[in-house]
Design a protein around this motif. Structure first.
Motif, PDB file in Angstrom:
ATOM      1  N   GLU A 221      14.470 -29.317   9.766  1.00 17.21           N
ATOM      2  CA  GLU A 221      14.460 -29.991   8.473  1.00 17.21           C
ATOM      3  C   GLU A 221      14.389 -28.991   7.324  1.00 17.21           C
ATOM      4  OE1 GLU A 221      14.623 -33.102   5.834  1.00 17.21           O
ATOM      5  OE2 GLU A 221      14.951 -33.091   8.014  1.00 17.21           O
ATOM      6  N   GLN A 225      17.215 -28.415   4.448  1.00 14.87           N
ATOM      7  CA  GLN A 225      16.855 -28.483   3.039  1.00 14.87           C
ATOM      8  C   GLN A 225      17.280 -27.220   2.297  1.00 14.87           C
ATOM      9  OE1 GLN A 225      15.711 -31.099   1.572  1.00 14.87           O
ATOM     10  NE2 GLN A 225      15.352 -30.221  -0.460  1.00 14.87           N
ATOM     11  N   GLU A 229      19.967 -26.985  -0.796  1.00 12.76           N
ATOM     12  CA  GLU A 229      19.640 -26.381  -2.089  1.00 12.76           C
ATOM     13  C   GLU A 229      20.592 -25.244  -2.432  1.00 12.76           C
ATOM     14  OE1 GLU A 229      15.603 -25.217  -1.840  1.00 12.76           O
ATOM     15  OE2 GLU A 229      14.802 -27.277  -1.865  1.00 12.76           O
TER      16      GLU A 229
END
Length: 296
Positions: A221, A225, A229
């Motif tokens: 995860e 992420q 980004e």
């Protein structure tokens, strides 16, 4: 304490209360005569004072609400103190003992005498008010809802409550009589169908995946992420460079500060995007080499 012991305790309490009432009855009767009561009123006066004390005691034991119980205790304490004062006055004034009838001063000082007369004469009125209030509280109190005891099985554990059965169970819906031929076909599936089912239930050739741990899921995860980004930042850089290129082509190039504020970033970030655009432009320009004409 067993039931027999409780009965004996209650009987002993009743006997003590009866004897205490008889002792207090003589003093309260004489005080009632001293404040002008007739023979019948003087005879009933002790029942008014000590009787309300007994009523307040019973109400204290019966009432369940904390506020009502506190009120009953206050009434009991007030009338107990009043009875004590009148019994004390009866012991201090010898004229009350042998006075056949008529008024007798309860104290030599006028102020004390008036206070004692007011106390003795107000107790019957207070008995009517407080007694009625206590009886109303007892009659109108709400009994707590009783909870059903859990049913325990033979092993001592609580059993699951039985499901609710409706009062009028639904009647079963009549079904149509099945066709014998269709029932036979449904009961005996064909061999082709059974072969396909066995083939579909065959185990997969690959080995099952090992169960994922929470640490591995958290790491994946975090990686996703970070990738998201980074993709968003790259898209923002491309948009900023495109905006600067368009402003330069329009003859009004944006400054580094204006470019950074337009995308919610700092001035240094805008400067980096401008430099990146200029580097791309320089790399795309054709290189011109000088030709030596003398060598030709």
């Amino acid at each position: 304490m067993n039931r027999k012991g409780r009965v004996l305790l209650v009987l002993a309490l009743v006997a003590v209360v009866a004897m205490a009432f008889r002792v207090s009855w003589n003093a309260l009767r004489d005080v009632a005569k001293a404040i002008g009561a007739d023979a019948t009123a003087a005879l009933l006066y002790p029942f008014v004072v000590d009787g309300l004390m007994a009523l307040a005691l019973v109400a204290t034991l019966v009432l369940t609400d904390r506020g009502d119980k506190r009120f009953a205790l206050r009434v009991l304490a007030t009338y107990t103190l009043a009875s004590l004062v009148l019994n004390y006055v009866h012991g201090l004034v010898p004229a009350l003992h042998d006075a056949p009838a008529g008024r007798v001063r309860l104290a030599q000082w006028n102020g004390a005498h008036w206070v004692l007369v007011l106390l003795a004469s107000s107790l019957p009125v207070g008995s009517i008010y407080f007694g009625s209030d206590l009886v109303a509280k007892v009659l109108h109190q709400r009994t707590p809802a009783t909870t059903e005891a859990p049913v325990c099985g033979p092993d001592g554990q609580e059993s699951v409550p039985a499901p609710h059965t409706p009062a009028h169970p639904e009647q079963p819906t009549p079904t149509a009589t099945p066709d014998p031929v269709a029932a036979a076909l449904l009961a005996e599936p064909s061999a082709l169908v059974m072969t396909r089912a066995d083939a579909e239930r065959a185990p997969a050739p690959h080995t099952p995946h090992a169960p994922r741990t929470p640490e591995a899921e958290m790491a994946d995860e975090a990686l996703r992420q970070a990738q998201f980004e980074e993709a968003e930042l790259e898209r923002m850089r491309q948009d900023a460079r495109r905006a600067y290129t368009e402003s330069a082509q329009a003859g009004r190039p944006l400054s580094a500060r204006a470019l950074g504020e337009a995308f919610g970033m700092s001035e240094s970030w805008g400067r980096k995007q401008i430099l990146a655009v200029r580097d791309e432009e320089e790399s795309s320009r054709p290189l011109l080499r000088a030709v030596d004409t003398a060598a030709v």
